[in-house]
Enzyme design. Structure first.
Site, short mmCIF file in Angstrom:
data_model
loop_
_atom_site.label_atom_id
_atom_site.label_comp_id
_atom_site.label_asym_id
_atom_site.label_seq_id
_atom_site.Cartn_x
_atom_site.Cartn_y
_atom_site.Cartn_z
N HIS A 416 0.81 -1.22 0.00
CA HIS A 416 0.00 0.00 0.00
C HIS A 416 0.84 1.26 0.00
O HIS A 416 0.61 2.20 -0.77
CB HIS A 416 -0.93 0.00 1.23
CG HIS A 416 -1.79 1.23 1.33
ND1 HIS A 416 -1.39 2.35 2.02
CD2 HIS A 416 -3.00 1.51 0.81
CE1 HIS A 416 -2.33 3.27 1.93
NE2 HIS A 416 -3.31 2.79 1.20
N ARG A 516 -9.85 5.07 -7.11
CA ARG A 516 -10.05 4.25 -5.92
C ARG A 516 -10.99 4.97 -4.94
O ARG A 516 -10.64 5.99 -4.36
CB ARG A 516 -8.71 3.96 -5.24
CG ARG A 516 -7.73 3.19 -6.12
CD ARG A 516 -6.46 2.89 -5.34
NE ARG A 516 -5.49 2.17 -6.15
CZ ARG A 516 -4.54 2.75 -6.87
NH1 ARG A 516 -4.43 4.07 -6.87
NH2 ARG A 516 -3.70 2.03 -7.58
N ARG A 564 -13.81 2.58 -9.18
CA ARG A 564 -13.90 1.23 -8.61
C ARG A 564 -14.64 1.31 -7.28
O ARG A 564 -14.25 2.09 -6.39
CB ARG A 564 -12.50 0.65 -8.40
CG ARG A 564 -12.54 -0.81 -7.92
CD ARG A 564 -11.13 -1.37 -7.72
NE ARG A 564 -10.49 -0.75 -6.57
CZ ARG A 564 -9.20 -0.94 -6.24
NH1 ARG A 564 -8.46 -1.71 -7.00
NH2 ARG A 564 -8.69 -0.36 -5.19
N GLY A 686 -6.10 -6.44 -12.63
CA GLY A 686 -5.37 -6.07 -11.42
C GLY A 686 -4.17 -6.99 -11.30
O GLY A 686 -4.26 -8.06 -10.69
N ASN A 688 -1.47 -7.06 -9.67
CA ASN A 688 -0.89 -7.39 -8.36
C ASN A 688 -1.57 -8.62 -7.75
O ASN A 688 -0.93 -9.62 -7.40
CB ASN A 688 -1.01 -6.20 -7.41
CG ASN A 688 -0.11 -5.06 -7.82
OD1 ASN A 688 0.86 -5.25 -8.54
ND2 ASN A 688 -0.44 -3.86 -7.38
N CYS A 736 -4.64 -2.04 -14.78
CA CYS A 736 -4.44 -0.92 -13.87
C CYS A 736 -3.37 -1.23 -12.82
O CYS A 736 -3.20 -0.48 -11.87
CB CYS A 736 -5.74 -0.53 -13.18
SG CYS A 736 -6.50 -1.86 -12.21
#
Length: 797
Positions: A416, A516, A564, A686, A688, A736
């Site tokens: 994060h 976000r 999102r 996504g 990740n 993204c």
């Protein structure tokens, strides 16, 4: 003479600032003002820590608490912990106070009637924990306060309610984690005349925005002060010059609601009449009266002070209801006066390296270290400091927005702290523990450091030679307009913080590929959505959410914006105000109750409806039809069907003007893409989470960080399959994740597979735009000459 160590009740005029161990910080501070100054403080008294221990021992509550706590098998089991704590609180509340303690409280309340000159006055009862031999214990905000209480019997009952609040689930879990024996903690309760506030607020005897100690700053709102603390109302702001005693700056803000004392107890929100909203909450005479109190209190304490006040709507009298030493500028002044020469390092050839880590977000910056271990302390963080912590989560964003730099003990390039720092262009170094020394072990508050986030190094002091190099590398102004070739593959931008939308609107981006929603909750709303519903503030939640979304949609219009829906994990939701009541303790919440699984769940459904209402408000009421939405973490076909049905029920129908996308971050999204296609307009990869779940590699785990790689063939084959399957049904695919920003060759792979657009962080938009144009031209040239390089990799599966 009263024996203070065994007294059950002490009046404010019997207390002093050093009585924290007897009555806690709140009462000792109020006692100091009452007994040692002429500052107007509402009358009151406090039950003592001795009274609490006397009650717990004589009632047998201590023994029962011990037994119940020992019965807890797993403190991580939210249901078990909640059940036991609920039983402890019930037992404490039902246990009778010793007769002499009850008499002492009632006699003190009767004496308070005489001091105030009012029969059965309304009082505020606030709890304050005191810890024995635990100087580092912090229990702020874990116990309860009760406003507008009337009658002796009610006062006795709410004192016990305060006692019981030591055993809320949150407070009990905290003590367990910190290994604090519950018997080491006691509780005092302040019983204080309730000011029927028509205005209230805070003031500082130093200008906290810049450290100017020749100025006093006052913030005030209408009604009770809770709304200024919660950030619901923007306060009026006054700056007063200490020497001339004149108001040198005044900012009056429109206030639409106020919290008032109820006539029969409790509090209630009232809408302020439109013609009253622009009027200041304090007049100039009241502002100057408060300023004089601030100067007197600062002189008495001998340091900068942080104070709270209330203006009585009946008597029009100003009361000081709290005063405590201000910490940041006091400490900074002390460090500057004693250590200024040692902290400022100029051009040196061999500066001392304090820690090393991963260079997560590039940049060079110098500033004062502020170490924060717990997110509840982020409100102490000041502009321009370097944030040092173990790891951040969404509730840390307000502090990160003010940070000159960020350093963490844990985490990798997709944690994060790394992702948010890159998006907000904050120099950031993560995972210092993985490089041998944890930042929190060696960096201390107030230390001046230089953060070289280009190379992952933290130096001691301000290294002018490094910072001068940074300034020389800044591009000079030019009259030439930067050119970006048009591309078939669109380049969009990731954005969370609405405040940055206008700043980035001029970038050569085709829109926002990922906005976000979590940023709005943590930076502007601060409260758990279910808590707001419970408090009757649903409309306020929708309004604030819509304002944040519209700020981005308006700045980017007519370019599309993809919002999102919320994708907090339970631990992150729990850190929002009121979240503890609604969130489970999940051992692996990254794979738990998140994304789509929340939206249709009866326990969360009403909160999701707030998000839908906000989107509808932005599109229909604000006319910002460039807003589209994306659904995260959809595990099954049944889930996407349920969520899209809820959207239709809320009046949000898929159309040529309103697109509904889905995050592709779970293997099932790839494998079942042919079935997901019927419910959506496209996917956003996504990378990740997709990489983590395909490789079975926790992306937040430093130990296996080296195995985490979006370029792995398994990931590429999954992406290639998704693009092919989606395009068969005329659905779009974007990405993204961080990979296109980090690896230009990955961008080339995506373009060759036919991806529709890539969405990257603002700092890489220009480079990505150029890379995309280059790769597209290369593909065209190779096609024309038939002499291009041939890839031997097979992406079929």
């Amino acid at each position: 003479m009263k024996n203070r160590s065994t007294a059950n009740i002490l009046w404010f005029d019997e207390l002093h600032r050093n009585d924290v161990d007897i009555v806690g910080g709140k009462a000792s501070s109020l006692g100091e003002l009452t007994s040692e100054t002429n500052i107007p403080v509402p009358y009151g008294f406090a039950t003592t820590s001795h009274a609490y221990r006397y009650f717990m021992e004589t009632s047998g509550a201590n023994t029962k608490v011990d037994q119940l706590l020992k019965s807890i098998k797993d403190y991580e089991d939210s249901n078990e912990l909640n059940s036991v704590c609920k039983e402890i609180r019930r037992m404490i509340i039902e246990s009778p106070l010793p007769a002499d303690l009850t008499t002492s409280i009632k006699d003190a309340y009767a004496e308070l009637e005489g001091r105030i000159g009012q029969k059965e006055p309304f009082v505020a009862i606030r709890s304050s924990a005191t810890a024995e031999d635990l100087p580092d214990a912090s229990f702020a905000g874990q116990q309860e306060s009760y406003l507008n209480i009337k009658g002796a019997d009610s006062v006795v009952r709410y004192v016990k309610e305060c006692y019981a609040s030591l055993f809320t689930k949150r407070a009990t879990y905290y003590r367990h984690k910190q290994q604090f024996p519950h018997e080491k903690v006691a509780l005092a309760a302040t019983i204080q005349m309730m000011v029927s506030s028509k205005a209230s607020g805070v003031m500082f005897s130093v200008n906290i925005s810049n450290g100017n100690d020749q100025q006093i700053i006052i913030d005030s709102i209408r009604g009770l002060g809770e709304y200024i603390v919660q950030g619901i109302v923007t306060p009026d702001d006054f700056i007063i010059d200490k020497k001339t005693n004149k108001i040198i700056q005044k900012s009056v803000n429109q206030q639409e609601v106020e919290l008032l004392r109820g006539t029969d107890g409790g509090v209630q929100e009232k809408t302020i009449a439109p013609n009253e909203r622009q009027k200041p909450s304090l007049n100039d005479d009241q502002v100057l009266e408060l300023a004089s109190y601030a100067k007197d209190i600062e002189k008495h304490y001998g340091c900068y002070m942080d104070m709270e006040f209330a203006l009585d709507q009946i008597t029009n009298k100003l009361w000081l209801v709290q005063a405590r030493p201000e910490t940041f500028w006091s400490q900074k002044k002390k460090k500057t006066s004693t250590n200024s020469e040692g902290q400022k390092i100029k051009n040196i050839t061999d500066p001392e390296i304090l820690v090393k880590g991963l260079a997560a977000s590039p940049g060079l910056v110098s500033g004062s270290v502020h170490v924060i271990e717990n997110p509840k302390d982020i409100d102490q963080f000041k502009d321009g400091e370097v944030l040092v912590t173990s790891m951040t989560s969404p509730d840390w964003v307000p502090a990160m927005k003010k940070a000159a730099g960020v350093i963490t003990d844990n985490g990798g390039m997709t944690c994060h702290a790394a992702i948010v720092s890159r998006e907000m262009q904050i120099p950031s170094i993560v995972g210092t523990k993985s490089r041998g020394i944890a930042a929190m072990d060696v960096l201390t508050d107030g230390t001046i450091v230089t953060v070289d986030a280009n190379n992952g190094i933290v130096y001691e002091g301000k290294i002018d030679s490094l910072l001068d190099t940074r300034s020389k590398k800044q591009p000079t102004a030019t009259v030439n307009t930067e050119f970006f070739a048009p591309t078939a593959t669109q380049v969009m931008m990731n954005l969370g913080n609405p405040d940055l939308a206008q700043q980035y609107a001029s970038l050569p981006t085709d829109g926002i590929g990922l906005m976000r929603e979590e940023f709005i909750w943590t930076s502007f709303i601060h409260e758990h959505p279910l808590h707001m519903i419970e408090e009757g503030k649903s409309n306020q939640a929708v309004k604030m959410l819509a304002e944040g979304i519209s700020q981005v949609a308006r700045a980017m219009a007519p370019r599309p914006v993809v919002l999102r829906f919320s994708d907090f994990k339970s631990s992150e939701y729990r850190n929002l105000k009121g979240g503890e009541k609604f969130e489970p303790h999940e051992p692996a919440d990254l794979l738990g109750w998140r994304g789509a699984s929340r939206y249709y769940d009866p326990k969360y459904l009403e909160a999701f409806k707030l998000e839908l209402a906000a989107v509808k408000k932005v599109r229909d009421e604000f006319g910002l039809t460039n807003l589209n939405v994306m659904i995260p973490f959809v595990r099954t076909i049944k889930e996407i069907e349920k969520v899209t049905t809820l959207m239709k029920d809320a009046g949000l129908h898929r159309s040529a003007e309103f697109k509904v996308y889905m995050m592709a971050e779970i293997p099932s999204n790839i494998i079942l893409a042919d079935q997901f296609n019927q419910y959506i307009d496209g996917y956003s990869i996504g990378s990740n989470d997709l990489t983590m779940l395909l490789l079975g590699c926790d992306r937040n785990n430093d130990t296996v960080a080296s195995l985490f790689d979006e370029r792995n063939l398994a990931v590429k084959r999954a992406i290639a399959h998704l693009i092919k399957t989606a395009h068969q049904d005329n659905k779009t695919v974007s990405i993204c994740g961080q990979a296109p920003s980090e690896y230009p060759e990955f961008t080339e792979f995506l373009i060759k597979q036919g991806i529709d657009y890539v969405s990257v962080n603002p700092d890489t938009v220009k480079d990505t735009k150029k890379n995309v144009a280059h790769f597209e031209q290369r593909i065209l040239l190779d096609k024309a000459t038939n002499k291009g390089r041939q890839s031997r990799t097979n992406y079929e599966w």
